[in-house]
Design a protein around this motif. Sequence first.
Motif: not given
Lengths: 230, 416
Positions: B374-377, B51-52, B41-45, B280-286
């Motif tokens: 990476l999202d490390r929150t 990207f955003i 999730s760190a990589m995806m988010i 869509t990407r988030n749905v797949i990841m989760y």
Amino acid sequence: MSAIIEVQDLSRSLPGTPPVTLVSDVSLSIQPATFVAIVGPSGCGKSSLLYLLGLLDRPTSGQVLFNGQDMNPLRGDARAGIRLASFGFVFQFHFLLPEFTALENVMLPMRRLGKLSLTEIQAKAQALLEGMGLGEKSTKTPDRLSGGERQRVAIARAIANDPALVLGDEPTGNLDSQNSARVVEMFRNLAHDQGRAVVCVTHDPDVAAAADVQISMLDGRIKETSVRPR
Amino acid sequence: MTGQLRLLASVAARHLVGRRRQTIVAVSGVAVGVGFFLAVSAMMIGSQNDFIKTLIDAAPHIIISDELRSPPAQPGVSLYKGAAINLRHYKVRNEVRGLKGWPEILRTVNALPGAIGSPSLSGAITLRSGGREEALTIVGVDPAIEEKVSTIQDQLRIGRLRDLESTQGGIIIGEEMARRLGLGVGDVVGATSASGKSRSLRIVGLFKRGQTQISSGLGYVLLREAQSLLGRPFIINRIGVRLADPYEAEPISRRLEARYAYKAESWQERSADFLSLLVTRNVIMYSVVSAILLVASFGIYTVVSNSVSDKRRDIAIMRSMGFSERDLQLIFVFEGLALALIGIVAGWLLGYGLMAILGSLKFPIAGEDQHLPLDRTARQYAIAAAASLLSGVIAAWLPARKAARVDPVDILRGAV
């Protein structure tokens, strides 16, 4: 003297075709400071009667009165509470919790009851074990104790919460004659010196001979009750 | 009460210590689940945020242009509302020449806290050099304002946007276009607009290659230069707006459009297709990482279930001692809870380590070393913990019910 526990027309059968009758139409009352032995051949229903007296099982019909109160309407939690505060069980296979030391096993019912502080509980458990001649074995786990020692720990645990009624299910069944005699002596003391009612299911003629009251059972019924003068 | 819970928890702890190997396996399962959840999730988010950010920064947050989203209603239709009027083949007027009253719009935009509006005029011209002709869209801007609104400055290979101010008739074009015309910085190029005006422009800067659209088809000049070249003095046809908070773009653009009728497009609207792709990407990841966590909870189920089967004698003796059904159930739920908690903490450490490894990797892209975004929150740590805790408790609760249902009499009778 008023009875600690009294049963009236107690019957217990297992469902099936035909139903298996374990106990049928038993009535008796048990007084404080009395050592009662229930004897009879295997399968005569004596253990089943003990479980009914100990509120571990529920009768098919009839009543169990504890201190005059009908136990049938009580829910499982309330019955567990009565077992915790007023009953103590000793079984043939000692049934100590293997992960806990002798001392911790004796502490368990007191901790569950939660009336004393932890230090008080520990001191009382140690005193009980010393009374059983096990003072220096208190930190051992059950697998480090002999059969006789384990049974004495189990007795210490059974009386930890000062129960009015001690129930034994073949408590000497797994012991040699020397240890048996010791346990019988302890049971007599529990009744005569400490004023508890002790009910013991047994095959052992020595245990039966030591009891104040002997109840013989056959096919789920009481065949004979004999009282031995003290 | 708390003392009794502690008692039950200590019984649970002894059970787990007693079956150390199974406990370690179950804890590892949870730890791996949590660890990979965090890493993935760190990589995806992280990449999504990156990207955003690129999307947001690529252009002004809101672009107000001299277009009308829908043509105004025909007078006949607006006069007789609800009447049976059917007009066809009329001339649709949805294009207007320049933003009317743009100073007023600009004032409104600049009055928003933290917002800056940059007016610009774009139009088509032809560049001519040595017999070659290339079509080009020129954008006339005020460099001092435009560099605050867009990241155009970062896209320059040579020169600065401000150089437009210091050079008479300066123009910035893409490297690609310059190559096609065979020109470089400092060279002069002829420009002709559709209205027939001609002028010589001097190249003062070049955009990087790679930004294909900018690099080949766009040229930046001063606003007044564009106005005069295109023959549209004092006219602008676009206001780019930068906001303090880019996520406010949507409501603000809607308000601006409602007020001035000109099309005001937020970055979200422009990138709607990308954003839906991210969903869509988030749905797949989760769903993938939840499956990992779910599988981890199977380990907990197995341990607790085995524990209940092995401890039937202990359950019976505890019941005879006066422990209630609820007590017994709690003991085994605590076992699952403990496995989940230890697994979560181990998984956090594992995830932290994985992220440290991923973060240290370098990828050479376009000649520059890039790190994985990476999202490390803490939020991801909390989500992973909550999900494993929930699945762990459910996985323990199912077999724990069996413990509560053990009939002590059955066990005692069988043993005697």
